[in-house]
Scaffold this motif. Structure first.
Motif, PDB file in Angstrom:
ATOM      1  N   GLN A 212     -23.472  -6.923  28.448  1.00 46.32           N
ATOM      2  CA  GLN A 212     -23.799  -6.881  27.028  1.00 46.32           C
ATOM      3  C   GLN A 212     -24.209  -8.255  26.505  1.00 46.32           C
ATOM      4  OE1 GLN A 212     -22.599  -4.034  24.690  1.00 46.32           O
ATOM      5  NE2 GLN A 212     -22.927  -2.913  26.564  1.00 46.32           N
ATOM      6  N   ASP A 213     -24.919  -8.216  25.390  1.00 46.37           N
ATOM      7  CA  ASP A 213     -25.436  -9.456  24.799  1.00 46.37           C
ATOM      8  C   ASP A 213     -24.310 -10.404  24.405  1.00 46.37           C
ATOM      9  OD1 ASP A 213     -27.929  -8.521  25.126  1.00 46.37           O
ATOM     10  OD2 ASP A 213     -28.288  -8.001  23.034  1.00 46.37           O
TER      11      ASP A 213
ATOM     12  N   ASP B 409     -30.534 -10.142  18.071  1.00 45.56           N
ATOM     13  CA  ASP B 409     -29.862  -9.142  17.260  1.00 45.56           C
ATOM     14  C   ASP B 409     -28.406  -9.542  17.073  1.00 45.56           C
ATOM     15  OD1 ASP B 409     -28.717  -7.050  16.066  1.00 45.56           O
ATOM     16  OD2 ASP B 409     -29.388  -5.535  17.490  1.00 45.56           O
ATOM     17  N   THR B 412     -25.393  -7.187  18.244  1.00 44.21           N
ATOM     18  CA  THR B 412     -24.986  -7.043  19.639  1.00 44.21           C
ATOM     19  C   THR B 412     -24.606  -8.379  20.259  1.00 44.21           C
ATOM     20  OG1 THR B 412     -27.248  -7.271  20.425  1.00 44.21           O
ATOM     21  CG2 THR B 412     -26.470  -5.043  20.016  1.00 44.21           C
ATOM     22  N   THR B 413     -24.971  -9.480  19.617  1.00 41.91           N
ATOM     23  CA  THR B 413     -24.679 -10.760  20.265  1.00 41.91           C
ATOM     24  C   THR B 413     -23.356 -11.360  19.821  1.00 41.91           C
ATOM     25  OG1 THR B 413     -26.055 -11.874  18.645  1.00 41.91           O
ATOM     26  CG2 THR B 413     -27.075 -11.364  20.730  1.00 41.91           C
ATOM     27  N   PRO B 416     -17.815  -7.604  19.166  1.00 43.07           N
ATOM     28  CA  PRO B 416     -17.526  -6.639  18.109  1.00 43.07           C
ATOM     29  C   PRO B 416     -16.059  -6.598  17.685  1.00 43.07           C
ATOM     30  CG  PRO B 416     -17.907  -5.521  20.195  1.00 43.07           C
ATOM     31  CD  PRO B 416     -18.245  -6.959  20.410  1.00 43.07           C
TER      32      PRO B 416
END
Lengths: 315, 851
Positions: A212-213, B409, B412-413, B416
């Protein structure tokens, strides 16, 4: 958080209702007359009539359900016909033994599964990954009832390292070391499949997250690889792994039925199998109800734990 | 049908390529063949009791696997038992798959109340620990193999129902399902023709995971004495009988258990192979998790490390080559790139998708995912050190320290699950041992520096609680944490609205001037580069084709590619509009589109305890009219309601109030007349052609749907019409048999336009229809749209966030904000002299090119 817990508890109401109906229907679905089925072909008509009365079979299904539910809520699960004692007493006693076994197995499976999964994701395609993948394949394909027999042959019969069966020694047993000595083989056997499933899922969740980023961002910040893997990737992967551990708790409880049969563990699984064989329907109902309700509660805990980890879950 | 067989064979080939899966398949085939052949094999009678021959060991005469406690031949019993176990397991699997998938399909597709009721039922089944539900059912029905089968089926239905429902619900929201509806397909046809083929892999995967369990569980129930009853014996009951002689004759129990194990393992192997073959992510050959830094494999001579030192440069990239390992060998993404950045300088890198600009940016600090990325040559000198030769530890000290990144973005970077403040503090503490309190104070300062509102309060927020612009400010704050000398920004404003983009660019520009930061700024947008950068490098196919100071490259491009790229950029206020007077009057037949007082309120989601959240009003009494043959541009930022309006015009979104009339007829009436009447009047082109075309249907099948269901073209003449349709959008009819993923973005969008034209609808709603395309492709598609309009006399409603594109194509423009039309007028007028302050801000925010 408070409102989340309240919401989850409220959402359980229809589920608990549904499962109480299904458990109740165990009795209603019995082909023919349950009283005759329970008492067997040699029962006297008087006994059958008395049992019919006790079970309330003369009333309509909804009335019987309501009566049954009221009794259940007040802790009256009826009387076991084969053991001639209150179902609740028998069930709580047996369930305690199962909890020891299943709890130990679940802890063992989670620890092993998580460690193996992380190791195999971080060393993808390496030797450790191949070994873990092979072990997982063998683990999840294993009929535990067969594995239990093999382990008994090797560890208990041939090498005489561990006891063949039971929960405590008959003479002078009962303390903690004795319990652990008896627990080792059945708990390990029971843990195998769940450990495999958890390892496999942890691996794929970690691999997914590592792509994932935000993991790239963590690297771009200059974090060490250790911090990237354990601080960032694992934290995100746990969101997928925790519900799986919750589901595995159900498989472990189910698997306990086999293990208790193989190792003569005095738990609720063996009780259920015997109760089905002797058509002791009230005992079956009580056992299934208690185990399932505990499982539902356990999953509630898993949900709350997941919510603590993941603030994105809506309240 | 032929397609299905071909797909099946292709799948089999893919599975067989996986050596373990092939092994599983061979093993299982052998077991199944032996089990099937049981009646014709020269076996002893499996039920013949012979007390004289009890418990013979394996390899005894006449009994290869010995005999059991009653003297029965173990081998014969094993073959027959396997046959029974396999039969029961497979039957259970099929039943569970059929019932569970049907429940899942219906729940996922119907949604709403049906979904709620069905899934609550599934929840109840899931509330039981797996085996316990089976036990309860057997307890009610009584022991027996058939009852055990039912029990196992019921216990497994939830897995199918849940997985299939999830996949179906996801597909239902996909645009190709909307598109199929507009092509005139009915509900059942969509469910079976569009949704089911896409759900099939999920069913196969679930079946492959559960069939092993089901065999295991039926054997288990028999082992417990609740399944097959004597004299009938499956593997489980054999195992149970063998257990009685476990110590004296272990083979009687060991052998059937081993066979169960082998069956389940071979099924798991095949299942893994199937999953790998069906999972598109694995199929595209993406290897595993990327490591800490991109692998560097410099061959002798490719190392430009001994190039002359460049004293004035902060960053000097020479001959950089980065490739990706694929199944068909390495593919070069960056082919010998040279860059030079002085301290405090801003270098822009511009290019279209696939030009290698992002890979170049990521290669600098070796952040290209590896595998599959490999740096194959060149040197990256930062302040004299070759980053490509640095050990990972030293590289980690530079990353986020002296070299910082800002990514595209920000949703997403950022992690979360971590508060944004903690994420920035972590960047600080990774480089300096700062006490926690001190770090927290620094974070608040940084948040203030990037002009976040309420810096002290936002520290505890999670990324999903911030707006896109706020998240990107956090990203910038994180990059600034350790006072870097170089910031590499990879399309940092691409995901943002134009007014937010302007603010972020201001912040970046201000910070870089005040802190004398060097910046490498990657973008596909000439306006953004012009706004920020001193120099610009133009990338095309992995190479830099032109480099120079921004102004001269943009005003006097020397390379042909730069010139073509610049020519394709629509520039606000510079469109050469054809001299056709806007026809803002109804034709004799009335308005083509007439919207009156359209309101759309998203239902308030009431939480469980009555605390209702505010309803979202997406459209607040919108009225507009479009004349036949006119192009109406609708502009607005995200959340303005422009897409809701667009979807309401074709019945994809049901308005809460107001009316829509198309060609004088009310939309409600058209929609009630079935999909045909509606689809022949109005059509829709979605933003992303890859999501609006069904990935499992060829272009031929996609285009045939409107011809068949809307236009009623008979099968005989359909072929000619298909070719005609393809040529009308400048596509070669030869690609009719391709699948969407085999087309380029531009080709796929042409197919989507062809689908909209197929049934002769005159009103076309274009919802961001060129926004996902590269600049040069976008220009071509815009030209195509103009030509089609001319040829067929079409009416367009052209929705876009890009003012310049709208100006280029629209006769008249409406500006939307917060669910309302705030301004409207002829395009050139409105953009030249905006009246509403919001429109003015919007126009001012558009980055412009130097003239």
């Amino acid at each position: 958080m408070g409102s989340y817990i309240l919401g989850r508890v409220a959402a359980l109401v229809p589920v608990l209702f549904g499962l109480s109906v299904i458990v109740f229907l165990i009795m209603a679905l019995i082909p023919g007359d349950p009283a005759t089925a329970i008492l067997g072909p040699y029962a006297t008509p008087e006994n059958v009539a008395r049992l019919r009365q006790d079970l309330g079979l003369d009333h309509s299904l909804p009335v019987r359900y309501a009566t049954w539910l009221c009794n259940v809520v007040t802790g009256d699960l009826g009387r076991s016909s084969s053991l001639n004692r209150p179902v609740l007493d028998e069930v709580t006693e047996r369930f305690a033994a199962t909890l020891v076994l299943a709890g130990a197995a679940l802890v063992l499976a989670s620890v092993l599964g998580l460690l193996a999964g992380i190791l195999s994701a971080v060393r993808q395609f390496g030797l450790a990954d191949k070994l873990v993948t092979l072990a997982v394949l063998v683990g999840i394909s294993m009929p535990t009832f067969w594995l239990g027999l093999l382990l008994i042959l090797v560890f208990a019969v041939r090498w005489r390292l561990l006891p063949v069966s039971g929960m405590v020694s008959i003479y002078g047993g009962g303390d903690l070391p004795d319990l652990l000595w008896h627990l080792a083989l059945p708990a390990a056997t029971l843990a195998i499949v769940a450990a495999g499933v958890i390892a496999r899922l942890t691996r794929s969740a970690m691999l997914e997250v590592l792509r994932q980023d935000f993991v790239r961002t963590a690297r771009a910040k200059g974090l060490t690889e250790r911090r990237v893997v354990f601080g960032h990737a694992l934290r995100a992967a746990m969101v997928t792994v925790i519900p799986v551990i919750g589901i595995q708790a159900g498989f472990v409880l189910g698997g306990a039925v086999y293990i208790e049969t193989v190792f003569q563990w005095p738990g609720i699984g063996r009780m259920l199998v015997n109760a089905i064989a002797t058509r002791d329907v009230l005992l079956v109902q009580g056992g299934v109800l208690v185990v399932t309700a505990s499982y539902v509660l356990f999953n509630l805990l898993a949900d709350i734990l997941q919510r603590l980890l993941d603030p994105r879950i809506a309240p | 049908m032929r397609g299905a067989v071909r797909d099946g064979l292709a799948l089999l080939r893919r599975v067989m390529r996986n050596r373990l899966a092939a092994l599983g398949l061979v093993l299982l085939t052998l077991i199944v063949l032996v089990a099937l052949a049981a009646p014709v094999l020269p076996l002893a009678d499996p039920d013949a009791i012979d007390p004289a021959r009890r418990l013979l060991p394996p390899f005894s005469a006449g009994a290869w696997l010995g005999t059991d406690t009653l003297g029965r031949d173990v081998l014969a019993r094993l073959v027959w038992g396997t046959r029974l176990s396999l039969g029961v397991g497979v039957a259970a699997s099929l039943l569970a798959a059929l019932v569970g998938s049907a429940i899942g399909l219906v729940a996922g597709y119907a949604g709403g109340r049906t979904d709620g009721v069905l899934m609550r039922g599934i929840d109840v089944l899931m509330a039981f620990p797996y085996l316990l539900l089976a036990l309860a059912i057997v307890a009610a029905l009584g022991p027996g193999l058939l009852n055990a089968l039912y029990a196992v089926v019921v216990a497994n239905i939830p897995f199918f129902a849940r997985n299939v429902r999830g996949a179906t619900a996801g597909l239902r929201r996909r645009e190709f399902v909307d598109a199929a509806r507009l092509s005139g397909m009915g509900g059942t046809r969509i469910l079976l023709g569009e949704v089911l083929p896409n759900v099939l892999p999920v069913i196969v995967i679930t079946a492959s995971t559960t069939v092993g369990w089901m065999i295991l569980e039926t054997a288990g129930l028999s082992f417990l004495g609740l399944g097959s009853q004597p004299p009938q014996a499956d593997l489980g009951s054999m195992l149970s009988e063998g257990r009685k002689a476990l110590i004296t004759a272990p083979h009687v129990a060991a052998v059937p258990g081993l066979v169960v194990f082998l069956i389940v393992m071979s099924m798991n192997l095949i299942g893994d192979g199937l999953r790998d073959a069906l999972d598109p992510r694995l199929r595209s050959g993406i290897p595993g998790a990327p490591g800490a830094a991109t692998r560097v494999v410099r061959t002798a001579g490719s190392d430009a490390g001994n190039a002359a030192p460049d004293a004035g440069a902060l960053l000097r990239v020479t001959g950089l080559r980065t490739a990706f390992d694929t199944a068909n060998g390495p593919v070069d993404a960056v082919k010998g790139v040279d860059l030079r950045v002085a301290p405090g300088e801003c270098l822009g890198i511009i290019g279209e998708s696939g030009s290698g600009k992002s890979v170049t940016a990521l290669s600098i600090a070796r952040l290209v995912a590896s595998p599959p990325g490999v740096v194959r040559g060149g040197a990256v000198r930062f302040d004299g050190d070759d980053l490509l030769a640095l050990p990972v530890g030293a590289l980690q000290r530079l990353r986020g320290g002296r070299i910082a990144y800002v990514f595209q973005d920000p949703l997403t970077t950022l992690h979360p699950l971590m508060p944004v403040g903690a994420q920035v503090a972590e960047a600080l503490r990774a480089h300096r041992p700062v006490p926690r309190a001190e770090a927290d104070r620094r974070v608040v300062e940084l948040f203030a520096a990037v002009k976040l509102p309420d810096p002290a309060g936002l520290v505890h927020a999670y990324p999903h609680e911030l707006s896109g612009g706020q998240r990107q400010r956090v990203g910038i704050a994180m990059a600034l944490a350790n006072d870097p000398e170089l910031i590499i920004a990879d399309e940092p404003t691409t995901a943002l609205d134009v007014t937010v983009q302007a603010e972020i660019l201001d912040v970046l520009d201000d910070l870089r001037r005040r802190r004398r930061l060097a910046v490498v700024f990657i973008s596909h947008d000439f306006g953004v580069i012009a706004r920020l950068c001193d120099r610009v490098a133009v990338m095309h196919r992995g190479e830099i084709v032109e480099e120079g100071d921004t102004r001269s490259v943009l005003t006097r491009p020397r390379h042909d590619y730069t010139r073509r790229l610049l020519a394709a950029v629509p520039v606000l206020g510079r469109s050469r509009r054809p001299e056709t007077p806007p026809r803002a009057a109804p034709s004799a037949a009335g308005w083509a589109v007439e919207v009156r007082g359209l309101v759309k309120t998203y239902a308030a989601r009431r939480s469980l305890f009555g605390r209702s959240r505010l309803a979202v009003m997406a459209l607040k009494a919108v009225s507009l009219r479009v004349a036949s043959g006119e192009t109406l541009g609708i502009v607005g930022e995200s959340g303005s309601g422009k897409s809701t309006l667009a979807r309401s015009l074709v019945g994809l979104s049901r308005p809460t109030g107001g009316t829509v009339r198309l060609d004088g007829r009310p939309l409600a009436g058209l929609a009630a007349g079935g999909p045909r009447a509606l689809g022949r009047t109005v059509q829709y082109v979605f933003q992303d052609p890859l999501s609006s075309l069904n990935p499992r249907k060829t272009i031929r099948r996609t285009l045939s749907a409107p011809l068949r269901f809307l236009a009623g073209v008979p099968a005989g003449v359909r072929e000619g019409r298909l070719a005609e349709l393809m040529r009308s959008v400048d596509l070669d009819p030869a690609i009719l048999d391709r699948y969407p993923h085999e087309l380029s973005g531009g080709q796929a969008q042409r197919v989507a336009i062809a689908r909209a034209l197929a049934a002769g609808a005159r009103i076309i709603v274009l919802d961001e229809a060129v926004s996902a395309l590269d600049m040069s492709v976008q220009a071509q598609v815009l030209r195509l749209l103009a030509a089609l309009k001319e040829r067929h006399g079409l009416t367009y409603l052209f929705i876009s966030h890009d003012l310049a594109v709208v100006e280029a194509i629209a006769d008249r423009v409406v500006v939307m904000a917060a669910g309302k039309i705030i301004e409207e007028g002829p395009g050139d007028h409105l953009f030249a002299a905006p009246k509403h302050p919001y429109t003015r801000r919007l126009i001012a925010a558009v980055p412009s090119l130097p003239s």
